[in-house]
Design a protein around this motif. Sequence first.
Motif, PDB file in Angstrom:
ATOM      1  N   LEU A   1       0.837  -1.218   0.000  1.00  9.65           N
ATOM      2  CA  LEU A   1       0.000   0.000   0.000  1.00  9.65           C
ATOM      3  C   LEU A   1       0.863   1.256   0.000  1.00  9.65           C
ATOM      4  N   TYR A   2       2.131   1.108   0.367  1.00 10.72           N
ATOM      5  CA  TYR A   2       3.018   2.280   0.460  1.00 10.72           C
ATOM      6  C   TYR A   2       3.975   2.388  -0.719  1.00 10.72           C
ATOM      7  N   LYS A   3       3.826   1.462  -1.702  1.00 10.29           N
ATOM      8  CA  LYS A   3       4.662   1.555  -2.897  1.00 10.29           C
ATOM      9  C   LYS A   3       3.899   2.321  -3.957  1.00 10.29           C
ATOM     10  N   ASN A   4       4.627   2.890  -4.887  1.00 11.60           N
ATOM     11  CA  ASN A   4       3.949   3.544  -6.008  1.00 11.60           C
ATOM     12  C   ASN A   4       3.613   2.495  -7.065  1.00 11.60           C
ATOM     13  N   HIS A   5       2.453   2.572  -7.618  1.00 12.28           N
ATOM     14  CA  HIS A   5       2.047   1.558  -8.603  1.00 12.28           C
ATOM     15  C   HIS A   5       2.091   2.142 -10.000  1.00 12.28           C
TER      16      HIS A   5
END
Length: 165
Positions: A161-165
């Motif tokens: 949830l804290y990574k950029n997608h």
Amino acid sequence: MYVRKVYTLVFLREDSRLLLGLKKRGFGINKWNGFGGKLEPEETVIDAAARELKEECCINAKASDLKHIGNLEFTFEGESTLMDVKVFTSKIFNGEPQETDEMRPRWFNIDALPFEEMWPDDRIWFPYMLNSKLFFAQFHYKGFDSILKYNIVELHSVQDLYKNH
Ligand SMILES: Nc1nc2c([nH]c(=O)n2[C@H]2C[C@H](O)[C@@H](COP(=O)(O)OP(=O)(O)OP(=O)(O)O)O2)c(=O)[nH]1
């Protein structure tokens, strides 16, 4: 480039029911939704989520009992703002929901949610939330009624949830 603005959105669950509120003013007026809004200066996302829940329906939930379950990104044709909505759920809370100036709360059975009176994207990502799947979704709107394109993926860990997608 988009200007990112962070929002919170909290859904309370009790057995097979979900608490929604009818928005009485402002953005999303007359739609059923979870409880949430913008962050105040210096506030963390989770503290903002608990504060908005309290302000909008008078329910106390500890920040540590709110479970971050998904991220939603909304963009709108011709606009430079990206709404970055952090979605939380909780089964642990205190108090009875009360109507406020902003929201009229009501419990709905999860098999009878009022999708006709909700944001159109909710039909797409609610199944993830209701099945406790972590998710990331992006929706690009024309106006507020029409989704021009979208993307949704299931995530496999909270870290995702804290990574950029
Ligand atoms: N379910 C759902 N919620 C959405 C969508 N788009 C969107 O902004 N939201 C949520 C995120 C926020 O919880 C809320 C919008 O925040 P808000 O404008 O009410 O924020 P606020 O309470 O700080 O605003 P205000 O006091 O200044 O009126 O709506 C959507 O498409 N679906």
